[in-house]
Scaffold this active site. Structure first.
Site, PDB file in Angstrom:
ATOM      1  N   CYS A  72       1.661  10.524  -8.542  1.00 54.43           N
ATOM      2  CA  CYS A  72       2.132  11.304  -9.674  1.00 54.43           C
ATOM      3  C   CYS A  72       3.535  10.972 -10.194  1.00 54.43           C
ATOM      4  O   CYS A  72       3.698  10.604 -11.348  1.00 54.43           O
ATOM      5  CB  CYS A  72       2.071  12.748  -9.239  1.00 54.43           C
ATOM      6  SG  CYS A  72       2.774  13.826 -10.404  1.00 54.43           S
ATOM      7  N   LYS A 126       3.309  20.392 -16.334  1.00 50.14           N
ATOM      8  CA  LYS A 126       4.008  19.821 -15.179  1.00 50.14           C
ATOM      9  C   LYS A 126       5.142  18.878 -15.582  1.00 50.14           C
ATOM     10  O   LYS A 126       5.027  18.133 -16.549  1.00 50.14           O
ATOM     11  CB  LYS A 126       2.961  19.060 -14.361  1.00 50.14           C
ATOM     12  CG  LYS A 126       3.502  18.283 -13.172  1.00 50.14           C
ATOM     13  CD  LYS A 126       2.346  17.901 -12.279  1.00 50.14           C
ATOM     14  CE  LYS A 126       2.725  16.906 -11.215  1.00 50.14           C
ATOM     15  NZ  LYS A 126       1.620  16.695 -10.253  1.00 50.14           N
ATOM     16  N   HIS A 128       7.810  17.403 -12.644  1.00 55.15           N
ATOM     17  CA  HIS A 128       7.788  16.571 -11.431  1.00 55.15           C
ATOM     18  C   HIS A 128       8.645  15.304 -11.508  1.00 55.15           C
ATOM     19  O   HIS A 128       8.272  14.256 -10.989  1.00 55.15           O
ATOM     20  CB  HIS A 128       6.337  16.198 -11.049  1.00 55.15           C
ATOM     21  CG  HIS A 128       6.197  15.892  -9.582  1.00 55.15           C
ATOM     22  ND1 HIS A 128       5.063  15.390  -9.015  1.00 55.15           N
ATOM     23  CD2 HIS A 128       7.089  16.013  -8.561  1.00 55.15           C
ATOM     24  CE1 HIS A 128       5.236  15.213  -7.728  1.00 55.15           C
ATOM     25  NE2 HIS A 128       6.469  15.597  -7.425  1.00 55.15           N
ATOM     26  N   ASP A 281      -3.162  10.667 -14.533  1.00 59.33           N
ATOM     27  CA  ASP A 281      -1.874  10.186 -14.019  1.00 59.33           C
ATOM     28  C   ASP A 281      -2.043   9.202 -12.881  1.00 59.33           C
ATOM     29  O   ASP A 281      -1.201   8.346 -12.655  1.00 59.33           O
ATOM     30  CB  ASP A 281      -0.956  11.353 -13.615  1.00 59.33           C
ATOM     31  CG  ASP A 281      -1.463  12.141 -12.414  1.00 59.33           C
ATOM     32  OD1 ASP A 281      -2.698  12.156 -12.177  1.00 59.33           O
ATOM     33  OD2 ASP A 281      -0.637  12.744 -11.717  1.00 59.33           O
TER      34      ASP A 281
END
Ligand SMILES: *[C@@H]1O[C@H](CO)[C@@H](O)[C@H](O)[C@H]1NC(C)=O
Ligand SMILES: *[C@@H]1O[C@H](CO)[C@@H](O)[C@H](O)[C@H]1NC(C)=O
Ligand SMILES: *[C@@H]1O[C@H](CO)[C@@H](O)[C@H](O)[C@H]1NC(C)=O
Ligand SMILES: *[C@@H]1O[C@H](CO)[C@@H](O)[C@H](O)[C@H]1NC(C)=O
Ligand SMILES: *[C@@H]1O[C@H](CO)[C@@H](O)[C@H](O)[C@H]1NC(C)=O
Ligand SMILES: *[C@@H]1O[C@H](CO)[C@@H](O)[C@H](O)[C@H]1NC(C)=O
Ligand SMILES: *[C@@H]1O[C@H](CO)[C@@H](O)[C@H](O)[C@H]1NC(C)=O
Ligand SMILES: *[C@@H]1O[C@H](CO)[C@@H](O)[C@H](O)[C@H]1NC(C)=O
Ligand SMILES: *[C@@H]1O[C@H](CO)[C@@H](O)[C@H](O)[C@H]1NC(C)=O
Ligand SMILES: *[C@@H]1O[C@H](CO)[C@@H](O)[C@H](O)[C@H]1NC(C)=O
Length: 569
Positions: A72, A126, A128, A281
Site C-alpha cells: 500500500c 485513506k 497512509h 493499489d
C-alpha cells in the site's frame, strides 16, 4: 457555403479548441484497496458481480499490462510523487500508524500540481503517507479538503485502527478535526456520501480533482476482519466460503459506490467533462493473507509479493469525450502506477517537460489514442531488508525471493469464478446487470452502442493459463540472486515455468538492469514504532502526536529500522 458561414464555423472550431485547453476535464481518481486481479468482472470472474465497475471498464480503456506496487504505502507514494518508491525511501513495508515518518516533504506532489493547474483538489478516504506531524497530512500537501483516515486500515463501522494488538484508537477526520459523527456508519457509505456531496456542491467554474481512496476491500482489525452490512452478505448464499461471502458484500458496496459517483456526476452535468481512473493499489491478499480472501487467479502469489498476483493491477480509464480509442479497448501497453502524476498533469493541460525528472511517464497519448509507450523496462521493486527483487525488461521478468512473508504465499489462489454454476452468475444475466446498473445507464445514455462489445472485451481482458499445480515446484527463494527465476510474462503470465537456466544471457541482462536500478535506490525511511503515538495518551485517537508535548515529557528517539544488511549476490 457562404464565406460568412465558413468564418463562423472557423471561429466556432477555434472556440472549441480553446475551450478544450482552457477547461480541462474533471478527474475522479478511484483507488480500491487490496482488490485482486480476479475480483473484477472484467477479468473474467463471474463469482461476484461488479456491474458498475464493469460498465465503465467495458466502455473505457482497460489497462491490462499495468503494474502497481506489492503493498500500500509504496503504491500511494508512487501515485502522489510520480517516483518509484526506491527513490522516496518508502520501498520497504507500509508505514505503521505509530512510526514517525512519511512521504518526504521536499517533494511536490500530485494535488499540488493539480491545484497549480486550476483544480479544486479533494481527498476522500485513506491517506497512509505519514501523519506524525501535521505537515505530512493531506490538507497540508495540496488537498483543499480531506475526509477519512490517516493510517493503513480501520474498522468499517467504528473507524478504529488497531496496531499489532498493542495500540488502538479512533482514526477519522474532516480535515484536521476528529469527526465523531462518522462513528458507527459503514466506511464505504461515509466515503460515498462525501464524494456525492463534493460533486453536487462543486462549483463547475473550476475543474474538480477528486481522489477517492476506499477502505474496501481491505480487511479491518484482526478481531473482525471482513465486514459488510448483513443484507449484502446474504445476497451471496451461493458462495460457500463464509469469508468470501463477506468479501462479496464489501466488494458490492464498493461497486455501488462507483455507480453512485457516476450518477452524481451525471446529475450535476459533469459526467461528459470527466475522466475517471480506477485502480487497485496492490495485488489481492488471497487465501487468508492479511485475514482476507481476495482472488488473483490465475496469477501467482498475493499482496506483498512480487509475483504477478502481487503487482499486476486492475485498472481502467474512462472518458469517451477525451479518448479516441473504441469503447472497451484492452491495452497491453506496459504502464506503471508512478505514471499517474505526469499523466494527470498532461490531462490537466500541463506541459510535462516542465515537471522535475520522474520515474513515471505520461501515458495519456497511449491511453487516449493508442500511441505505443516508450517504456522498455520496469522495476517492480527492490526490498533491501527482505532481500527480494523483481525487474522486468520487455516480456521478461527476473524475480528473487519475491514472496510476502513466507513460502506459503508462493502459490496460485482462487477462486477462479469462471465455472460458477449458480443461476445468479449466468453470463447473460451479468451482462444485463451491467447495462442496468447506474453506471451502465449513464454510459448508455451518452452512447447507446458503448456496451455492445462486452463479451469480446471480456474475452480479451482475461488471462488464461494451463492449470497450475497445487504446490509450486520452485519458489525462487534462496541465499543469493543466482537463485533468481526468469519468466516470459507475455507467454507465461502465471509464472508456471522458470526458464532461467535456458536463458543465461537474458538473466545476465536483467541482473545488470537490477544492479543499475539498485545503484539509484535511496535508503529506506522506516522508523521504529514511537510509544508516544499510542492513542491511549490522546483520548484514544490517532493524532499528529509529535506536534504536541510528549505525554511523559520525553520524546522517543526516532530510531531507524534497517533490518539486516543486504544479502544480494
Ligand atoms: C469496534 O468494532 C470491533 C468489532 O468490529 C469491536 O471489537 C470493538 O470493540 C469496537 N470498538 C468500539 C470502540 O466500538
Ligand atoms: C462559482 O465560482 C465563480 C468564480 O469564482 C463565482 O463567480 C461564482 O459566484 C461561483 N458560483 C457559486 C454558485 O458559488
Ligand atoms: C513544453 O515545454 C517545452 C520546454 O519549455 C517547450 O519546448 C515545448 O514547446 C512546450 N510544449 C508545448 C506543447 O507547449
Ligand atoms: C471449467 O470447466 C471446464 C470443463 O469442465 C474445465 O475444462 C476448465 O478447466 C474449468 N475452468 C476453471 C477455470 O475451473
Ligand atoms: C470490441 O472489443 C475488442 C476487444 O477489446 C476491440 O478490439 C474492438 O475495438 C472493440 N470494438 C468496438 C466497436 O468497440
Ligand atoms: C480465455 O478463455 C476463454 C474461454 O474460457 C476465451 O473465451 C477467451 O477468449 C480467452 N481469452 C484469452 C485472452 O485467451
Ligand atoms: C526472503 O524474504 C523473507 C521476507 O519476505 C525474509 O524473511 C527472508 O529472509 C528472505 N530470504 C533471504 C534468503 O534473504
Ligand atoms: C549462491 O547460491 C548458489 C546456489 O544455491 C550456491 O551454490 C552458492 O554457493 C551461493 N553463493 C553464495 C556467495 O552464497
Ligand atoms: C517533543 O517534540 C515536540 C514537537 O516536535 C516539541 O514541541 C517538544 O518540545 C519535544 N519535547 C521534548 C521533551 O523534546
Ligand atoms: C544494492 O544497493 C545497496 C545500497 O543501496 C547496497 O548495499 C547493495 O549491496 C546493493 N546490492 C547489490 C546486489 O549490488
Amino acid at each position: 457555403m457562404s464565406s460568412q458561414l465558413k468564418c463562423f464555423l472557423f471561429l466556432l472550431a477555434l472556440k472549441i479548441t480553446a475551450y478544450a485547453s482552457e477547461n480541462p476535464p474533471n478527474i475522479v481518481f478511484i483507488v480500491a484497496d487490496d482488490l485482486g486481479w480476479n475480483d473484477v468482472g472484467f477479468h473474467g470472474s463471474r463469482e461476484i458481480p461488479t456491474p458498475n465497475i464493469d460498465a465503465l471498464a467495458y466502455s473505457g480503456v482497460i489497462l491490462n499490462n499495468y503494474y502497481v506496487q506489492p503493498i500500500c504505502t509504496p503504491s500511494r507514494s508512487a501515485i502522489m510523487s510520480g517516483l518509484h518508491p526506491i527513490h522516496t525511501g518508502l520501498q520497504h513495508c507500509p508505514i505503521k500508524a505509530s512510526s514517525p515518518y512519511g512521504l518526504p516533504l521536499d517533494m511536490k506532489i500530485l494535488p499540488q500540481y493539480m491545484k497549480d493547474s486550476g483544480y479544486i483538489t479533494r481527498a476522500v478516504g485513506k491517506w497512509h503517507l505519514g501523519f506524525h506531524h501535521k505537515e505530512f497530512t493531506p490538507t497540508f500537501r495540496g488537498f483543499e479538503s480531506h475526509y477519512g483516515y490517516w493510517s493503513n486500515k480501520i474498522d468499517y463501522f467504528n473507524l478504529t485502527a488497531d496496531e499489532d494488538g498493542r495500540m488502538w484508537g479512533y482514526d477519522f477526520r474532516r480535515d484536521m478535526n476528529i469527526d465523531h459523527d462518522a462513528y458507527g456508519i459503514y466506511a464505504t457509505d461515509l466515503f460515498t456520501t462525501e464524494a456525492l456531496s463534493i460533486i453536487s456542491s462543486h462549483n463547475t467554474s473550476r475543474p474538480l480533482f477528486l481522489y477517492l481512496a476506499h477502505l474496501a476491500v481491505h480487511s479491518a482489525n484482526p478481531y473482525a476482519p471482513l465486514q459488510a452490512p448483513q443484507a449484502y452478505v446474504d445476497r451471496f448464499s451461493y458462495i460457500k466460503d463464509e469469508r468470501r461471502r463477506k468479501f462479496a458484500g464489501m466488494l458490492t458496496k464498493l461497486d455501488e459506490s462507483v455507480g453512485a459517483v457516476v450518477t452524481a456526476l451525471r446529475d450535476r452535468k459533469m459526467f461528459d467533462n470527466t475522466v475517471i481512473v480506477f485502480t487497485s493499489d496492490n495485488g489481492g491478499p488471497a487465501g487468508g493473507y492479511n485475514n482476507n480472501v481476495a482472488s488473483n487467479w490465475p496469477l501467482r502469489g498475493v499482496k506483498a509479493s512480487m509475483w504477478e498476483g502481487g503487482v499486476r493491477g486492475s485498472a481502467f480509464v474512462w472518458g469517451p469525450d477525451f479518448i479516441r480509442q473504441p469503447p472497451g479497448t484492452v491495452s497491453d501497453q506496459l504502464y506503471a502506477i508512478e505514471d499517474w502524476l505526469p499523466t494527470l498533469y498532461a490531462i490537466a493541460g500541463g506541459n510535462v517537460s516542465h515537471l522535475p525528472p520522474l520515474d513515471g511517464i505520461n501515458i495519456w497519448p497511449s491511453v487516449s489514442a493508442g500511441v505505443p509507450v516508450s517504456r522498455q523496462h520496469l522495476l517492480h521493486s527492490i526490498d533491501p531488508v527482505f532481500h527480494g527483487a523483481a525487474v522486468r525488461s520487455g516480456d521478461w521478468k527476473l524475480l528473487f525471493n519475491a514472496s510476502g512473508d513466507g513460502a506459503s504465499w508462493d502459490k496460485w489462489f482462487g477462486p477462479s469464478g469462471r465455472n460458477e454454476t449458480a443461476p445468479e452468475t449466468e453470463l447473460s444475466l451479468l451482462i444485463q446487470k451491467i447495462k442496468d446498473s447506474p453506471a451502465g445507464v449513464a454510459v448508455l445514455e451518452k452512447n447507446p452502442d458503448a456496451l455492445n462489445n462486452i463479451t469480446l472485451t471480456r474475452n480479451a481482458a482475461m488471462i488464461n493459463c494451463t492449470a497450475a499445480p497445487d504446490e509450486p515446484s520452485f519458489v525462487c527463494r534462496g541465499q543469493n540472486i543466482s537463485d533468481a527465476c526468469l519468466f516470459h510474462i507475455s507467454s507465461d503470465p502465471c509464472e508456471l515455468k522458470d526458464v532461467a537456466s535456458e536463458q543465461p544471457d537474458v538473466v545476465k541482462m536483467l541482473l545488470q538492469l537490477f544492479l543499475q536500478y539498485n545503484s539509484t535506490a535511496v535508503p529506506i525511511l522506516n522508523k521504529a514504532s514511537d510509544p508516544n503515538a499510542d492513542p491511549k495518551f490522546w483520548n484514544y485517537n490517532w493524532i499528529n502526536w509529535l506536534d504536541f508535548p510528549p505525554p511523559h515529557g520525553v520524546n522517543a528517539t526516532e530510531t531507524a529500522v534497517f533490518g539486516q544488511p543486504n544479502k544480494f549476490l
